[in-house]
Design a protein around this motif. Structure first.
Motif, PDB file in Angstrom:
ATOM      1  N   ALA A  90       0.849  -1.198   0.000  1.00  0.00           N
ATOM      2  CA  ALA A  90       0.000   0.000   0.000  1.00  0.00           C
ATOM      3  C   ALA A  90       0.883   1.247   0.000  1.00  0.00           C
ATOM      4  N   ARG A  91       0.524   2.182  -0.850  1.00  0.00           N
ATOM      5  CA  ARG A  91       1.196   3.492  -0.934  1.00  0.00           C
ATOM      6  C   ARG A  91       0.147   4.523  -0.576  1.00  0.00           C
ATOM      7  N   THR A  92       0.309   5.179   0.582  1.00  0.00           N
ATOM      8  CA  THR A  92      -0.739   6.048   1.103  1.00  0.00           C
ATOM      9  C   THR A  92      -0.160   7.365   1.625  1.00  0.00           C
ATOM     10  N   MET A  93      -1.055   8.244   2.077  1.00  0.00           N
ATOM     11  CA  MET A  93      -0.679   9.577   2.556  1.00  0.00           C
ATOM     12  C   MET A  93      -1.320   9.872   3.915  1.00  0.00           C
ATOM     13  N   PRO A  94      -1.028   9.084   4.945  1.00  0.00           N
ATOM     14  CA  PRO A  94      -1.669   9.323   6.241  1.00  0.00           C
ATOM     15  C   PRO A  94      -1.206  10.650   6.846  1.00  0.00           C
ATOM     16  N   PRO A  95      -2.114  11.461   7.381  1.00  0.00           N
ATOM     17  CA  PRO A  95      -1.775  12.834   7.768  1.00  0.00           C
ATOM     18  C   PRO A  95      -0.752  12.962   8.887  1.00  0.00           C
ATOM     19  N   SER A  96      -0.831  12.146   9.925  1.00  0.00           N
ATOM     20  CA  SER A  96       0.136  12.269  11.022  1.00  0.00           C
ATOM     21  C   SER A  96       1.533  11.837  10.584  1.00  0.00           C
ATOM     22  N   LEU A  97       1.604  10.792   9.775  1.00  0.00           N
ATOM     23  CA  LEU A  97       2.895  10.370   9.231  1.00  0.00           C
ATOM     24  C   LEU A  97       3.469  11.443   8.311  1.00  0.00           C
ATOM     25  N   MET A  98       2.607  12.093   7.550  1.00  0.00           N
ATOM     26  CA  MET A  98       3.065  13.178   6.689  1.00  0.00           C
ATOM     27  C   MET A  98       3.673  14.291   7.528  1.00  0.00           C
ATOM     28  N   ALA A  99       3.013  14.646   8.623  1.00  0.00           N
ATOM     29  CA  ALA A  99       3.522  15.721   9.474  1.00  0.00           C
ATOM     30  C   ALA A  99       4.875  15.357  10.082  1.00  0.00           C
ATOM     31  N   LEU A 100       4.990  14.157  10.630  1.00  0.00           N
ATOM     32  CA  LEU A 100       6.267  13.727  11.204  1.00  0.00           C
ATOM     33  C   LEU A 100       7.359  13.663  10.147  1.00  0.00           C
ATOM     34  N   GLY A 101       7.001  13.175   8.969  1.00  0.00           N
ATOM     35  CA  GLY A 101       7.981  13.017   7.911  1.00  0.00           C
ATOM     36  C   GLY A 101       8.619  14.326   7.504  1.00  0.00           C
ATOM     37  N   THR A 102       7.856  15.436   7.559  1.00  0.00           N
ATOM     38  CA  THR A 102       8.435  16.723   7.189  1.00  0.00           C
ATOM     39  C   THR A 102       9.557  17.125   8.140  1.00  0.00           C
ATOM     40  N   ALA A 103       9.540  16.575   9.342  1.00  0.00           N
ATOM     41  CA  ALA A 103      10.594  16.839  10.329  1.00  0.00           C
ATOM     42  C   ALA A 103      11.659  15.747  10.316  1.00  0.00           C
ATOM     43  N   ARG A 104      11.614  14.895   9.287  1.00  0.00           N
ATOM     44  CA  ARG A 104      12.549  13.767   9.176  1.00  0.00           C
ATOM     45  C   ARG A 104      12.469  12.873  10.417  1.00  0.00           C
ATOM     46  N   ARG A 105      11.249  12.662  10.873  1.00  0.00           N
ATOM     47  CA  ARG A 105      11.028  11.819  12.046  1.00  0.00           C
ATOM     48  C   ARG A 105      10.091  10.685  11.682  1.00  0.00           C
ATOM     49  N   ILE A 106      10.254   9.571  12.375  1.00  0.00           N
ATOM     50  CA  ILE A 106       9.332   8.447  12.277  1.00  0.00           C
ATOM     51  C   ILE A 106       8.796   8.169  13.676  1.00  0.00           C
ATOM     52  N   PRO A 107       7.604   7.583  13.779  1.00  0.00           N
ATOM     53  CA  PRO A 107       7.082   7.289  15.121  1.00  0.00           C
ATOM     54  C   PRO A 107       7.894   6.198  15.801  1.00  0.00           C
TER      55      PRO A 107
END
Length: 226
Positions: A90-107
């Motif tokens: 699956a290739r998706t655009m989940p909003p919280s992951l998008m926000a973290l990703g902009t900070a080069r962070r992963i949960p």
């Protein structure tokens, strides 16, 4: 080559669930392996809008993408080619992951659902679309043996052994990102526990209907399951 009707239906249900549950919007796609040479990708439309009975398209694992198939489906190709155990992507655009990703962070693995990603997903530090074979190969190389890669400001790719698992894992990772943002916004990062490796291994179980129950929840109300 024609996919089995039941697999076509399951792929449509998976796609609509990803869209209806806010894990994808106008963009995104999911697929399922058919055999060692082919996979089936959902119709190139907003996934929540894929209609009952609407056909996906069969794609060769080796070879150019067929006309009409979205460019980033190359990421699926690379996963199926390199990892024989992968059965769904699956290739998706989940909003919280998008926000973290902009900070080069992963949960981080702070709760049970985060445990399914080991110490965390991989990170691809580039916001550009992946529309050529060489770049797709680089992304999947960066993913390594992990089951997810977060793309900076560009969503996530998740691989799994079935469509129910890939949909569930996408939801799990977005929930881990939601929790990560909550911990950070509350200033609790120093006190918030991160699961140790032994805790992650015990918690990331597939027994007890874990994926089956999440699949049932995420697919509830689908028009092809009535």
């Amino acid at each position: 080559m024609k996919a089995a009707e039941s697999l076509e239906r399951e792929l449509r249900v998976a796609a609509r669930s990803l869209g209806r549950r806010g894990l994808a919007h106008a963009y995104g796609h999911c697929s399922v392996r058919l055999d060692e040479r082919h996979f089936l990708v959902c119709a190139p439309r907003p996934m929540a809008l894929i209609a009952p009975g609407e056909s996906g398209q069969v794609v060769r694992i080796d070879g150019p993408l067929p006309e009409g198939v979205l460019g980033e489906v190359r990421l699926h190709q690379q996963l199926y080619r390199r990892r024989p155990h992968v059965q769904a992507v699956a290739r998706t655009m989940p909003p919280s992951l998008m926000a973290l990703g902009t900070a080069r962070r992963i949960p981080k693995a702070r709760h049970g659902m985060g445990a399914y990603f080991g110490a965390g997903a991989a990170l691809w530090d580039d916001p550009q679309l992946v529309r050529d074979d060489a770049l797709a190969a680089e992304v999947i190389d960066a993913m390594g043996d992990l089951n997810a890669i977060v793309m900076r400001g560009n969503g996530v790719v998740v691989a799994a052994e079935s469509l129910p698992q890939v949909v569930s894992l996408t939801w799990f990772l977005e929930d881990a990102a939601r929790l990560e943002l909550a911990v950070l916004s509350a200033g609790l990062e120093p006190e918030s526990a991160v699961l140790a490796a032994s805790e992650r291994e015990r918690r990331a179980t597939a027994t007890g209907g874990i994926f089956e129950r999440m699949w049932e929840y995420l697919c509830a109300g689908d028009p092809e399951l009535q």
